[in-house]
Design a protein around this motif. Structure first.
Motif, PDB file in Angstrom:
ATOM      1  N   UNK A  95      -4.170  12.439   3.715  1.00 43.67           N
ATOM      2  CA  UNK A  95      -3.619  13.723   3.300  1.00 43.67           C
ATOM      3  C   UNK A  95      -4.478  14.409   2.238  1.00 43.67           C
ATOM      4  N   UNK A  96      -5.660  13.857   1.993  1.00 46.51           N
ATOM      5  CA  UNK A  96      -6.603  14.443   1.031  1.00 46.51           C
ATOM      6  C   UNK A  96      -5.926  14.737  -0.304  1.00 46.51           C
ATOM      7  N   UNK A  97      -5.201  13.737  -0.783  1.00 45.36           N
ATOM      8  CA  UNK A  97      -4.456  13.858  -2.029  1.00 45.36           C
ATOM      9  C   UNK A  97      -5.420  13.943  -3.220  1.00 45.36           C
ATOM     10  N   UNK A  98      -5.096  14.841  -4.125  1.00 43.30           N
ATOM     11  CA  UNK A  98      -5.905  14.997  -5.342  1.00 43.30           C
ATOM     12  C   UNK A  98      -5.102  14.707  -6.596  1.00 43.30           C
ATOM     13  N   UNK A  99      -3.791  15.041  -6.574  1.00 38.89           N
ATOM     14  CA  UNK A  99      -2.952  14.805  -7.748  1.00 38.89           C
ATOM     15  C   UNK A  99      -1.726  13.988  -7.355  1.00 38.89           C
ATOM     16  N   UNK A 100      -1.439  12.957  -8.152  1.00 39.85           N
ATOM     17  CA  UNK A 100      -0.339  12.037  -7.872  1.00 39.85           C
ATOM     18  C   UNK A 100       0.508  11.853  -9.123  1.00 39.85           C
TER      19      UNK A 100
ATOM     20  N   UNK B 105       2.174  21.349 -14.632  1.00 47.83           N
ATOM     21  CA  UNK B 105       1.004  21.012 -13.814  1.00 47.83           C
ATOM     22  C   UNK B 105       1.324  21.054 -12.316  1.00 47.83           C
ATOM     23  N   UNK B 106       2.585  21.269 -11.981  1.00 45.76           N
ATOM     24  CA  UNK B 106       3.005  21.309 -10.582  1.00 45.76           C
ATOM     25  C   UNK B 106       2.427  22.553  -9.887  1.00 45.76           C
ATOM     26  N   UNK B 107       2.338  22.547  -8.547  1.00 49.15           N
ATOM     27  CA  UNK B 107       2.836  21.504  -7.642  1.00 49.15           C
ATOM     28  C   UNK B 107       1.834  20.365  -7.461  1.00 49.15           C
ATOM     29  N   UNK B 108       2.358  19.174  -7.166  1.00 48.66           N
ATOM     30  CA  UNK B 108       1.536  17.986  -6.975  1.00 48.66           C
ATOM     31  C   UNK B 108       1.358  17.682  -5.490  1.00 48.66           C
ATOM     32  N   UNK B 109       0.301  16.943  -5.207  1.00 47.10           N
ATOM     33  CA  UNK B 109       0.009  16.560  -3.822  1.00 47.10           C
ATOM     34  C   UNK B 109       0.846  15.375  -3.366  1.00 47.10           C
ATOM     35  N   UNK B 110       1.245  14.516  -4.306  1.00 50.68           N
ATOM     36  CA  UNK B 110       1.961  13.295  -3.925  1.00 50.68           C
ATOM     37  C   UNK B 110       2.818  12.803  -5.080  1.00 50.68           C
ATOM     38  N   UNK B 111       3.969  12.267  -4.748  1.00 51.39           N
ATOM     39  CA  UNK B 111       4.813  11.540  -5.701  1.00 51.39           C
ATOM     40  C   UNK B 111       5.086  10.170  -5.108  1.00 51.39           C
ATOM     41  N   UNK B 112       4.836   9.124  -5.892  1.00 52.55           N
ATOM     42  CA  UNK B 112       5.132   7.755  -5.473  1.00 52.55           C
ATOM     43  C   UNK B 112       6.198   7.185  -6.392  1.00 52.55           C
ATOM     44  N   UNK B 113       7.319   6.766  -5.816  1.00 50.35           N
ATOM     45  CA  UNK B 113       8.463   6.270  -6.575  1.00 50.35           C
ATOM     46  C   UNK B 113       8.573   4.755  -6.421  1.00 50.35           C
ATOM     47  N   UNK B 114       8.507   4.054  -7.538  1.00 50.97           N
ATOM     48  CA  UNK B 114       8.669   2.598  -7.538  1.00 50.97           C
ATOM     49  C   UNK B 114       9.202   2.193  -8.904  1.00 50.97           C
ATOM     50  N   UNK B 115      10.370   2.719  -9.234  1.00 51.18           N
ATOM     51  CA  UNK B 115      10.934   2.499 -10.568  1.00 51.18           C
ATOM     52  C   UNK B 115      12.412   2.144 -10.436  1.00 51.18           C
ATOM     53  N   UNK B 116      13.203   2.566 -11.396  1.00 52.06           N
ATOM     54  CA  UNK B 116      14.631   2.274 -11.428  1.00 52.06           C
ATOM     55  C   UNK B 116      15.298   2.688 -10.119  1.00 52.06           C
ATOM     56  N   UNK B 117      15.794   1.714  -9.361  1.00 54.65           N
ATOM     57  CA  UNK B 117      16.339   1.988  -8.018  1.00 54.65           C
ATOM     58  C   UNK B 117      17.574   2.882  -8.087  1.00 54.65           C
ATOM     59  N   UNK B 118      18.299   2.818  -9.175  1.00 59.92           N
ATOM     60  CA  UNK B 118      19.488   3.639  -9.304  1.00 59.92           C
ATOM     61  C   UNK B 118      19.205   5.100  -9.582  1.00 59.92           C
ATOM     62  N   UNK B 119      17.944   5.424  -9.859  1.00 63.27           N
ATOM     63  CA  UNK B 119      17.586   6.803 -10.208  1.00 63.27           C
ATOM     64  C   UNK B 119      16.771   7.486  -9.112  1.00 63.27           C
ATOM     65  N   UNK B 120      16.687   6.889  -7.934  1.00 67.48           N
ATOM     66  CA  UNK B 120      15.851   7.468  -6.874  1.00 67.48           C
ATOM     67  C   UNK B 120      16.291   8.886  -6.502  1.00 67.48           C
ATOM     68  N   UNK B 121      17.591   9.161  -6.514  1.00 68.63           N
ATOM     69  CA  UNK B 121      18.040  10.511  -6.182  1.00 68.63           C
ATOM     70  C   UNK B 121      17.571  11.522  -7.222  1.00 68.63           C
ATOM     71  N   UNK B 122      17.550  11.135  -8.489  1.00 66.80           N
ATOM     72  CA  UNK B 122      17.042  12.015  -9.538  1.00 66.80           C
ATOM     73  C   UNK B 122      15.561  12.305  -9.315  1.00 66.80           C
TER      74      UNK B 122
END
Length: 216
Positions: free
Chosen positions: A55-60, A127-144
């Motif tokens: 996806x030619x990601x530049x910002x994560x 700084x938005x918009x970003x090319x990618x967001x990777x979520x691997x943190x508090x499982x109870x906050x994924x909706x946030x």
């Protein structure tokens, strides 16, 4: 006798894993600190690298640093002027991550932000918009985290979230007990990504589950 799961994991590790000294050092330290189970495997990190390249990601924006394993793998797939903002509430872990990756040429692409994720995310909105967001943190906050991503990912941007099987709980075969709120939240997260119409999405059936979506 090995289980099918173990045999599969062994095959993937032997065939696709090319862990270098830096990644090996991070993994070994994580295991020493008894948090190795919280870290992506090399194979899962390889999927993230593949997605970044494809996806030619530049910002994560990465939610959950731990000791820098996944962040470094993604940073290596970014262009020379790429940036990865890695968020974690644990200052000690981030300081150790800096030490573990400091000699890697891609380490200068990683910016560590320490503090509660909800507050840290606010500081990144300019700084938005970003090319990618990777979520691997508090499982109870994924909706946030999803709601933030909905607003701050670019059109065509990539959302990726680890552990979205919630250790088997989302499909009724939990490996360990999960509280009802976290389980409900993770099911809602997957449903929103799959059915909201905002993403073209799927769930890659890694051992932990990796939900991915392309923002429309």
């Amino acid at each position: 006798m090995r289980t099918k799961k173990t045999a599969k994991s062994l095959y993937l590790r032997e065939t696709f894993s090319k862990e270098d000294d830096t990644l090996k050092k991070i993994r070994e330290y994580s295991e020493k600190e008894n948090v190795g189970h919280m870290q992506v495997s090399y194979y899962e990190g390889g999927i993230l690298q593949f997605l970044c390249k494809a996806f030619q990601v530049k910002t994560v924006v990465e939610l959950g640093t731990l000791y820098g394993y996944s962040g470094l793998m993604m940073a290596r797939a970014l262009p020379a002027d790429g940036q990865l903002f890695s968020l974690d509430i644990d200052k000690n872990r981030q300081e150790k991550a800096k030490v573990l990756i400091q000699n890697d040429p891609s380490s200068n692409k990683i910016h560590f932000i320490t503090g509660p994720a909800k507050e840290s995310l606010k500081t990144l909105e300019s700084k938005a918009p970003f090319d990618m967001v990777f979520i691997d943190a508090d499982k109870g906050a994924y909706m946030d985290y999803l709601q933030w991503s909905n607003k701050n990912l670019k059109s065509g941007g990539l959302l990726a979230a680890d552990n979205t099987f919630l250790f088997g709980a989302v499909y009724g075969e939990p490996e360990k007990e999960q509280d009802e709120k976290t389980l409900k939240g993770m099911k809602q997260f997957n449903k929103e990504v799959a059915q909201s119409g905002l993403y073209t999405s799927t769930l890659i059936p890694t051992e932990e589950g990796l939900t991915v979506g392309i923002k429309k």
